[in-house]
Design a protein around this motif. Structure first.
Motif, PDB file in Angstrom:
ATOM      1  N   SER A  30     -26.237  26.230 -22.636  1.00 47.27           N
ATOM      2  CA  SER A  30     -26.378  26.550 -24.057  1.00 47.27           C
ATOM      3  C   SER A  30     -27.841  26.427 -24.498  1.00 47.27           C
ATOM      4  O   SER A  30     -28.667  25.865 -23.771  1.00 47.27           O
ATOM      5  CB  SER A  30     -25.516  25.597 -24.886  1.00 47.27           C
ATOM      6  N   PRO A  31     -28.146  26.890 -25.710  1.00 47.93           N
ATOM      7  CA  PRO A  31     -29.511  26.748 -26.223  1.00 47.93           C
ATOM      8  C   PRO A  31     -29.830  25.359 -26.788  1.00 47.93           C
ATOM      9  O   PRO A  31     -30.937  25.146 -27.276  1.00 47.93           O
ATOM     10  CB  PRO A  31     -29.579  27.815 -27.323  1.00 47.93           C
ATOM     11  N   LEU A  32     -28.902  24.418 -26.698  1.00 46.79           N
ATOM     12  CA  LEU A  32     -29.185  23.051 -27.144  1.00 46.79           C
ATOM     13  C   LEU A  32     -30.200  22.440 -26.170  1.00 46.79           C
ATOM     14  O   LEU A  32     -29.965  22.437 -24.958  1.00 46.79           O
ATOM     15  CB  LEU A  32     -27.900  22.214 -27.171  1.00 46.79           C
ATOM     16  N   ARG A  37     -29.555  16.899 -25.355  1.00 48.06           N
ATOM     17  CA  ARG A  37     -28.300  16.647 -24.625  1.00 48.06           C
ATOM     18  C   ARG A  37     -28.321  15.284 -23.951  1.00 48.06           C
ATOM     19  O   ARG A  37     -27.344  14.529 -24.015  1.00 48.06           O
ATOM     20  CB  ARG A  37     -28.056  17.754 -23.597  1.00 48.06           C
ATOM     21  N   GLU A  38     -29.422  14.957 -23.309  1.00 48.89           N
ATOM     22  CA  GLU A  38     -29.490  13.678 -22.594  1.00 48.89           C
ATOM     23  C   GLU A  38     -29.552  12.496 -23.554  1.00 48.89           C
ATOM     24  O   GLU A  38     -28.907  11.470 -23.320  1.00 48.89           O
ATOM     25  CB  GLU A  38     -30.685  13.663 -21.638  1.00 48.89           C
ATOM     26  N   LEU A  39     -30.291  12.624 -24.651  1.00 48.22           N
ATOM     27  CA  LEU A  39     -30.375  11.529 -25.625  1.00 48.22           C
ATOM     28  C   LEU A  39     -29.013  11.264 -26.263  1.00 48.22           C
ATOM     29  O   LEU A  39     -28.604  10.107 -26.423  1.00 48.22           O
ATOM     30  CB  LEU A  39     -31.415  11.849 -26.697  1.00 48.22           C
ATOM     31  N   ALA A  89     -30.752  13.810 -36.348  1.00 46.10           N
ATOM     32  CA  ALA A  89     -29.491  14.372 -36.835  1.00 46.10           C
ATOM     33  C   ALA A  89     -28.461  14.413 -35.711  1.00 46.10           C
ATOM     34  O   ALA A  89     -27.291  14.058 -35.905  1.00 46.10           O
ATOM     35  CB  ALA A  89     -29.721  15.771 -37.412  1.00 46.10           C
ATOM     36  N   ALA A  90     -28.883  14.827 -34.517  1.00 43.14           N
ATOM     37  CA  ALA A  90     -27.970  14.883 -33.367  1.00 43.14           C
ATOM     38  C   ALA A  90     -27.495  13.489 -32.977  1.00 43.14           C
ATOM     39  O   ALA A  90     -26.317  13.287 -32.651  1.00 43.14           O
ATOM     40  CB  ALA A  90     -28.652  15.566 -32.182  1.00 43.14           C
ATOM     41  N   LEU A  91     -28.388  12.517 -33.002  1.00 41.22           N
ATOM     42  CA  LEU A  91     -28.000  11.140 -32.675  1.00 41.22           C
ATOM     43  C   LEU A  91     -27.035  10.576 -33.719  1.00 41.22           C
ATOM     44  O   LEU A  91     -26.088   9.859 -33.367  1.00 41.22           O
ATOM     45  CB  LEU A  91     -29.242  10.260 -32.528  1.00 41.22           C
ATOM     46  N   GLN A 123     -26.027  26.215 -30.983  1.00 39.44           N
ATOM     47  CA  GLN A 123     -26.466  24.852 -30.681  1.00 39.44           C
ATOM     48  C   GLN A 123     -25.467  23.830 -31.228  1.00 39.44           C
ATOM     49  O   GLN A 123     -25.174  22.831 -30.567  1.00 39.44           O
ATOM     50  CB  GLN A 123     -27.852  24.598 -31.280  1.00 39.44           C
ATOM     51  N   LEU A 124     -24.946  24.099 -32.408  1.00 42.56           N
ATOM     52  CA  LEU A 124     -23.975  23.188 -33.008  1.00 42.56           C
ATOM     53  C   LEU A 124     -22.685  23.146 -32.198  1.00 42.56           C
ATOM     54  O   LEU A 124     -22.122  22.066 -31.962  1.00 42.56           O
ATOM     55  CB  LEU A 124     -23.690  23.590 -34.453  1.00 42.56           C
TER      56      LEU A 124
END
Length: 161
Positions: A30-32, A37-39, A89-91, A123-124
């Protein structure tokens, strides 16, 4: 403490793992961003007490060029200055999506708005799927007492080929 069960040495577990890895490949492609992704995977693994996954995602992130400072500060990302607003925001989404039992409303509207500000639909979709996948992986490893420390970058992918 030794692992209770070897998930890589049982026919059914290996079949499941290969399908699980195929689903994870969608996220990988994906474009993420890989660093995100790893964090996210590392933070969920820390919350869930999964040493195996924390070991894996720390080492995979480092192999991909993530800095030791950022890896060391993931658990305290709110009190750190080394993460972008998008990563924060992702975290936050990862934490709220991981702590569903602790927070009855699940992901807050504030966190959702922050995530939508920084990530497009593809990405979401990958981020939501990632939070679900890492929580499932954490549960698999914690149930069987798969301990961290012995993971080598690329080992999981090699075991499933």
């Amino acid at each position: 403490m030794d692992a209770r069960f070897n998930l890589f040495d049982n026919e059914i577990a290996v079949k499941f793992s290969k399908r699980f890895a195929s689903a994870a490949l969608v996220i990988e492609q994906s474009p993420l961003p890989k660093s995100t992704r790893e964090l996210v995977s590392l933070r969920a693994s820390q919350i869930n007490g999964c040493g195996w996954c924390a070991d894996m995602h720390t080492k995979e992130a480092a192999a991909a060029g993530e800095t030791p400072v950022r890896l060391n500060l993931v658990a305290t990302w709110r009190e750190s200055t080394v993460f972008s607003e998008a990563e924060r925001a992702a975290l936050a989404l990862a934490e709220e999506g991981t702590r569903l039992a602790d927070a009855s409303p699940g992901v807050s509207d504030q966190t959702w708005a922050q995530v939508r500000e920084h990530y497009d639909d593809d990405q979401l979709a990958a981020l939501i799927s990632l939070v679900a996948m890492i929580n499932a992986a954490n549960r698999l490893a914690v149930i069987v007492h798969q301990r961290g420390g012995s993971y080598e970058p690329g080992m999981f992918a090699a075991a499933l080929t």
